[in-house]
Write a protein that holds these residues in place. Structure first.
Motif, mmCIF file in Angstrom:
data_model
loop_
_atom_site.group_PDB
_atom_site.id
_atom_site.type_symbol
_atom_site.label_atom_id
_atom_site.label_comp_id
_atom_site.label_asym_id
_atom_site.label_seq_id
_atom_site.Cartn_x
_atom_site.Cartn_y
_atom_site.Cartn_z
ATOM 1 N N GLN A 55 0.423 -1.452 0.069
ATOM 2 C CA GLN A 55 -0.290 -0.146 0.118
ATOM 3 C C GLN A 55 0.690 1.353 -0.076
ATOM 4 O O GLN A 55 0.688 1.629 -1.006
ATOM 5 N N ILE A 56 2.127 1.437 0.432
ATOM 6 C CA ILE A 56 2.520 2.075 0.658
ATOM 7 C C ILE A 56 3.326 2.546 -0.071
ATOM 8 O O ILE A 56 3.701 3.551 -1.468
ATOM 9 N N ALA A 57 4.193 1.465 -1.046
ATOM 10 C CA ALA A 57 4.342 1.792 -2.612
ATOM 11 C C ALA A 57 3.619 1.760 -3.704
ATOM 12 O O ALA A 57 3.675 2.495 -4.338
ATOM 13 N N ALA A 58 1.972 1.893 -2.994
ATOM 14 C CA ALA A 58 0.963 1.844 -3.947
ATOM 15 C C ALA A 58 0.683 4.138 -4.241
ATOM 16 O O ALA A 58 0.805 4.713 -4.883
ATOM 17 N N ARG A 59 0.846 4.374 -2.739
ATOM 18 C CA ARG A 59 0.790 5.898 -2.732
ATOM 19 C C ARG A 59 1.719 6.739 -3.143
ATOM 20 O O ARG A 59 1.295 6.882 -3.453
ATOM 21 N N ALA A 60 3.337 6.146 -2.633
ATOM 22 C CA ALA A 60 3.845 6.382 -3.407
ATOM 23 C C ALA A 60 3.828 7.050 -4.903
ATOM 24 O O ALA A 60 4.358 7.859 -5.010
ATOM 25 N N ARG A 61 3.692 5.994 -5.808
ATOM 26 C CA ARG A 61 3.700 6.224 -6.712
ATOM 27 C C ARG A 61 1.914 6.804 -7.518
ATOM 28 O O ARG A 61 2.301 7.479 -8.711
ATOM 29 N N GLN A 62 1.384 7.042 -6.644
ATOM 30 C CA GLN A 62 0.309 8.430 -6.899
ATOM 31 C C GLN A 62 0.519 9.856 -6.241
ATOM 32 O O GLN A 62 -0.046 10.816 -6.535
ATOM 33 N N GLY A 63 2.208 9.698 -5.843
ATOM 34 C CA GLY A 63 2.660 11.087 -5.308
ATOM 35 C C GLY A 63 2.525 11.200 -3.847
ATOM 36 O O GLY A 63 2.563 12.242 -3.332
ATOM 37 N N ASP A 64 2.480 10.097 -3.259
ATOM 38 C CA ASP A 64 2.099 10.975 -1.288
ATOM 39 C C ASP A 64 3.377 11.082 -1.390
ATOM 40 O O ASP A 64 4.062 10.143 -1.260
ATOM 41 N N PRO A 65 3.376 12.521 -0.480
ATOM 42 C CA PRO A 65 5.348 12.747 -0.424
ATOM 43 C C PRO A 65 6.196 11.600 0.871
ATOM 44 O O PRO A 65 6.964 12.058 0.684
ATOM 45 N N VAL A 66 4.720 11.552 1.942
ATOM 46 C CA VAL A 66 5.388 10.372 3.198
ATOM 47 C C VAL A 66 5.970 9.082 2.474
ATOM 48 O O VAL A 66 6.875 8.626 3.133
ATOM 49 N N ALA A 67 4.680 8.698 1.714
ATOM 50 C CA ALA A 67 5.581 7.689 1.104
ATOM 51 C C ALA A 67 6.445 7.849 0.139
ATOM 52 O O ALA A 67 7.390 6.188 0.805
ATOM 53 N N CYS A 68 6.977 8.432 -0.087
ATOM 54 C CA CYS A 68 8.029 8.391 -1.317
ATOM 55 C C CYS A 68 9.278 8.460 -0.176
ATOM 56 O O CYS A 68 10.154 8.139 -0.127
ATOM 57 N N GLN A 69 9.360 9.401 0.761
ATOM 58 C CA GLN A 69 9.981 9.766 2.353
ATOM 59 C C GLN A 69 10.391 8.748 2.544
ATOM 60 O O GLN A 69 11.885 8.333 2.747
ATOM 61 N N ALA A 70 8.982 7.655 2.979
ATOM 62 C CA ALA A 70 9.861 6.431 3.355
ATOM 63 C C ALA A 70 10.400 5.544 2.454
ATOM 64 O O ALA A 70 11.387 5.164 3.353
#
Length: 340
Positions: free
Chosen positions: A225-240
Motif C-alpha cells: 500500500q505504501i508503494a502504491a501511494r508513492a506511485r500516486q505521489g504521496d510525499p510521505v510514502a515517497c519519503q519513507a
C-alpha cells in the motif's frame, strides 16, 4: 517413468506464508507446474510444531495431486524445503529469529522424512532464493553474486563460482543482521540491537511511514500500500521509500567492500516497491562503496517469488546427484557433507 514427468515437491516457508508447488525436473531448468502453486498463511505465532504440521499437510496435498495427474501419474522423487533460520547439513534448524517462534532446534529434515515418506533436502530460504537466481535467474553467468531478499525480514546469500557460502556455523548470508547506525536503538527479530533488518524490511518500511506521519500507528499501511501511494505521489510514502532504500543501500555498500561480488541481486516483496526505492538503494550504495566496487550492478531478481522454490528444487537435484547435476551446492562441503 519418463524423466520429463519426474517432480520435486518444493516448499518455501516464510514468516507470513508457506508457498508450495510441484517442480518438474529434467536436464534443463526446473519448471514449476503453475496449476499446482499454492500458499497458505504460516500462522507463525502458533509455534514451530504447528507450522511443521501445516507444511506436512501441504506436502501430502501435492503428492495427491501428483498421483492423480490428468495426463498420467507424476513420479515424486523427493521434497525440497526452503526454511527460515540457519539450517545445518543434517537439515536441523540451528538458529531462527522470533519471526518464527519455536523453530530453533527443530530436526526439520528427519521430521519431514517421517511425515512424508520422501527424501528431503533442506536449506535456508534465502540460500534457496540465491541458488535459484544463480542457476536460472539474474545472477546466472556471474562468477560471484550477493543476493538480498527483502520481505518480512531480510535474508541473503553469497555465491562464488556457482556454489553457496554455507559458513562454518550454517549462518552464511545473513545480510539482515549486519549493523547500521540508524538502528542503534531498535531491537531486531534476532534479539540484538542495531541491525539493518528492522530498518529496511517490509515491517521497517511500515514503521518509518507511521513515524513520518503517513498513517496512524493503530491502522498502519502494509508495504504494498505504501508503494502504491508513492506511485500516486504521496510525499510521505515517497519519503519513507527513499529513507529505507538508502538505509539498505548503504549496508550493501559496506558488504560489497568486503565481498566484492560481480553482481548484487535484489529480490523479495519490498524489491517490488518500484523505481523510487531502487534509486534510493543505489544512492545509499554509492555513498559507501569504495572505488573498485562502485560500478557493481544492483539489479532486480528475475524469478520473483518462484526463486526459493526453483532454488530448493535445484539444490535437491544437485545434492542427491540427480539429472546429471554434479557441480555441488556448497563452497565449503565435500560430497559426504553435502548430502545429509
Amino acid at each position: 517413468m519418463d524423466e520429463l514427468h519426474r517432480v520435486v515437491v518444493a516448499v518455501d516457508i516464510g514468516g507470513t506464508k508457506i508457498a508450495s508447488a510441484l517442480v518438474e525436473v529434467n536436464e534443463s531448468k526446473p519448471v514449476i507446474l503453475s496449476d499446482t502453486q499454492h500458499s497458505i498463511p504460516t500462522q507463525a505465532a502458533q509455534g514451530g510444531e504447528h507450522v511443521l504440521n501445516r507444511v506436512a499437510q501441504e506436502v501430502r496435498t501435492l503428492c495427491d495431486r501428483a498421483h492423480s495427474w490428468p495426463n498420467g501419474e507424476l513420479a515424486v522423487v523427493g521434497l525440497a524445503v526452503a526454511s527460515p533460520g540457519c539450517v545445518d547439513f543434517s537439515g536441523r534448524i540451528v538458529s531462527a529469529t522470533d519471526i518464527l517462534p519455536g523453530w530453533t532446534g527443530l530436526a526439520l529434515k528427519s521430521r519431514l522424512e517421517q511425515l512424508s515418506g520422501l527424501r528431503v533436502y533442506a536449506l535456508g530460504d534465502a540460500l534457496a532464493h540465491t541458488f535459484g537466481e544463480v542457476r536460472w535467474g539474474a545472477a546466472q553467468g556471474y562468477d560471484s553474486a550477493l543476493l538480498v531478499a527483502i520481505g518480512t525480514g531480510i535474508g541473503g546469500g553469497v555465491s562464488i563460482d556457482g556454489k553457496l557460502l554455507h559458513g562454518s556455523h550454517s549462518a552464511g548470508g545473513h545480510v539482515g543482521h549486519i549493523g547500521h547506525p540508524a538502528a542503534a536503538d531498535i531491537v531486531c527479530s534476532c534479539g540484538h540491537r542495531g541491525h539493518i533488518e528492522p530498518l529496511a524490511s517490509g515491517p521497517g518500511l511500515e514503521h518509518v511511514y507511521v513515524q513520518l506521519g503517513g498513517a496512524p500507528a493503530e491502522n498502519p499501511c502494509d508495504g504494498a500500500q505504501i508503494a502504491a501511494r508513492a506511485r500516486q505521489g504521496d510525499p510521505v510514502a515517497c519519503q519513507a521509500l527513499e529513507q529505507v532504500g538508502q538505509y539498505l543501500g548503504s549496508a550493501l555498500g559496506n558488504l560489497a567492500n568486503v565481498l566484492d561480488p560481480a553482481v548484487i541481486v535484489l529480490s523479495g516483496s519490498v524489491a517490488q516497491a518500484g523505481t523510487l526505492w531502487l534509486k534510493a538503494v543505489r544512492k545509499g550504495y554509492a555513498e559507501q562503496a569504495i572505488v573498485p566496487v562502485a560500478s557493481t550492478q544492483l539489479v532486480l531478481g528475475d524469478l520473483g517469488d518462484d526463486a526459493p522454490l526453483i532454488g530448493a528444487a535445484e539444490a535437491f537435484l544437485e545434492g542427491f546427484g540427480m539429472c546429471g547435476r554434479a557441480r555441488g551446492v556448497w563452497i565449503d562441503a565435500d560430497d559426504d557433507r553435502r548430502i545429509p
